[in-house]
Design a protein around this motif. Sequence first.
Motif, mmCIF file in Angstrom:
data_model
loop_
_atom_site.group_PDB
_atom_site.id
_atom_site.type_symbol
_atom_site.label_atom_id
_atom_site.label_comp_id
_atom_site.label_asym_id
_atom_site.label_seq_id
_atom_site.Cartn_x
_atom_site.Cartn_y
_atom_site.Cartn_z
ATOM 1 N N VAL A 115 44.733 48.296 27.583
ATOM 2 C CA VAL A 115 45.230 47.949 28.920
ATOM 3 C C VAL A 115 46.086 46.685 28.839
ATOM 4 N N GLU A 116 47.337 46.796 29.292
ATOM 5 C CA GLU A 116 48.255 45.658 29.278
ATOM 6 C C GLU A 116 48.304 45.009 30.657
ATOM 7 N N VAL A 117 48.280 43.663 30.660
ATOM 8 C CA VAL A 117 48.372 42.896 31.895
ATOM 9 C C VAL A 117 49.365 41.746 31.689
ATOM 10 N N PRO A 118 50.012 41.298 32.771
ATOM 11 C CA PRO A 118 50.952 40.176 32.627
ATOM 12 C C PRO A 118 50.231 38.904 32.192
ATOM 13 N N GLY A 119 50.914 38.109 31.392
ATOM 14 C CA GLY A 119 50.387 36.823 30.967
ATOM 15 C C GLY A 119 51.086 35.690 31.696
ATOM 16 N N LYS A 120 50.451 34.516 31.667
ATOM 17 C CA LYS A 120 51.028 33.319 32.292
ATOM 18 C C LYS A 120 51.144 32.239 31.228
ATOM 19 N N PHE A 121 52.328 31.688 31.079
ATOM 20 C CA PHE A 121 52.586 30.640 30.099
ATOM 21 C C PHE A 121 52.096 29.304 30.629
ATOM 22 N N ASP A 122 51.292 28.609 29.841
ATOM 23 C CA ASP A 122 50.884 27.245 30.169
ATOM 24 C C ASP A 122 51.583 26.243 29.264
ATOM 25 N N SER A 123 51.606 26.552 27.957
ATOM 26 C CA SER A 123 52.238 25.665 26.985
ATOM 27 C C SER A 123 52.462 26.458 25.696
ATOM 28 N N GLY A 124 53.061 25.819 24.716
ATOM 29 C CA GLY A 124 53.259 26.461 23.433
ATOM 30 C C GLY A 124 51.962 26.784 22.724
ATOM 31 N N GLN A 125 50.846 26.201 23.232
ATOM 32 C CA GLN A 125 49.533 26.425 22.629
ATOM 33 C C GLN A 125 48.568 27.182 23.535
ATOM 34 N N GLN A 126 49.004 27.562 24.743
ATOM 35 C CA GLN A 126 48.072 28.246 25.649
ATOM 36 C C GLN A 126 48.790 29.182 26.611
ATOM 37 N N VAL A 127 48.206 30.390 26.772
ATOM 38 C CA VAL A 127 48.593 31.314 27.829
ATOM 39 C C VAL A 127 47.316 31.764 28.532
ATOM 40 N N ARG A 128 47.470 32.330 29.721
ATOM 41 C CA ARG A 128 46.331 32.832 30.492
ATOM 42 C C ARG A 128 46.599 34.272 30.910
ATOM 43 N N CYS A 129 45.526 35.056 30.992
ATOM 44 C CA CYS A 129 45.620 36.441 31.452
ATOM 45 C C CYS A 129 44.392 36.767 32.280
ATOM 46 N N THR A 130 44.560 37.665 33.228
ATOM 47 C CA THR A 130 43.438 38.119 34.042
ATOM 48 C C THR A 130 42.886 39.401 33.424
ATOM 49 N N ALA A 131 41.596 39.382 33.130
ATOM 50 C CA ALA A 131 40.953 40.534 32.493
ATOM 51 C C ALA A 131 40.954 41.721 33.458
ATOM 52 N N PRO A 132 41.288 42.913 32.945
ATOM 53 C CA PRO A 132 41.268 44.109 33.786
ATOM 54 C C PRO A 132 39.848 44.661 33.935
ATOM 55 N N ALA A 133 39.676 45.544 34.895
ATOM 56 C CA ALA A 133 38.402 46.242 35.052
ATOM 57 C C ALA A 133 38.252 47.268 33.936
ATOM 58 N N VAL A 134 37.003 47.535 33.554
ATOM 59 C CA VAL A 134 36.696 48.578 32.567
ATOM 60 C C VAL A 134 35.614 49.489 33.141
ATOM 61 N N SER A 135 35.496 50.694 32.582
ATOM 62 C CA SER A 135 34.547 51.671 33.127
ATOM 63 C C SER A 135 33.090 51.371 32.780
ATOM 64 N N HIS A 136 32.873 50.670 31.645
ATOM 65 C CA HIS A 136 31.511 50.353 31.211
ATOM 66 C C HIS A 136 31.569 49.127 30.297
ATOM 67 N N PRO A 137 30.445 48.437 30.103
ATOM 68 C CA PRO A 137 30.452 47.265 29.222
ATOM 69 C C PRO A 137 30.935 47.653 27.821
ATOM 70 N N GLN A 138 31.846 46.841 27.299
ATOM 71 C CA GLN A 138 32.395 47.129 25.970
ATOM 72 C C GLN A 138 33.098 45.903 25.411
#
Length: 156
Positions: A115-138
């Motif tokens: 599953v691909e989601v957009p990322g957010k640039f914070d710095s050359g050493q950090q990005v952030r992403c929002t975890a998507p939903a999944v059907s079961h723990p994995q």
Amino acid sequence: LQFTSPKVLSCVFISKRDSTDRATVPASFISPEQVVCQTPHMATSPQTVYVDVSISGQPHSSQLTGSTQEYLFYQNPTISALVDSIGPVYGGDEVQIHGGFFINLETITCRFGTVEVPGKFDSGQQVRCTAPAVSHPQRVALEVSMNKEDWTAFNL
């Protein structure tokens, strides 16, 4: 009139900083509107270059088409750590990804498993992403891409 493939065809990558800094690589004729070539190794990254075509194989300005198409060379990003590496199946948690060589592009993408989601640039050493939903723990691999084609080689 039939346009045929030139005998010698090349792509020329021209530094925007120094137009005498050029790399020439062989190109393949696809159609009168399209050629394909492999990108050369560039010592400095990130670096934006102009990409031009020569039908004579010569990199001199008088032999080029005058294209101003741009291509960005960058070093492959790396992942060294995750903050919040566990979350609920309904998703929505923000994951901080620490590493190196991230660049501020609109195409930054994170891939959780498949599953691909957009990322957010914070710095050359950090990005952030929002975890998507999944059907079961994995457990899923988390990868980052600057262009949605080339992904980090190290999966966490």
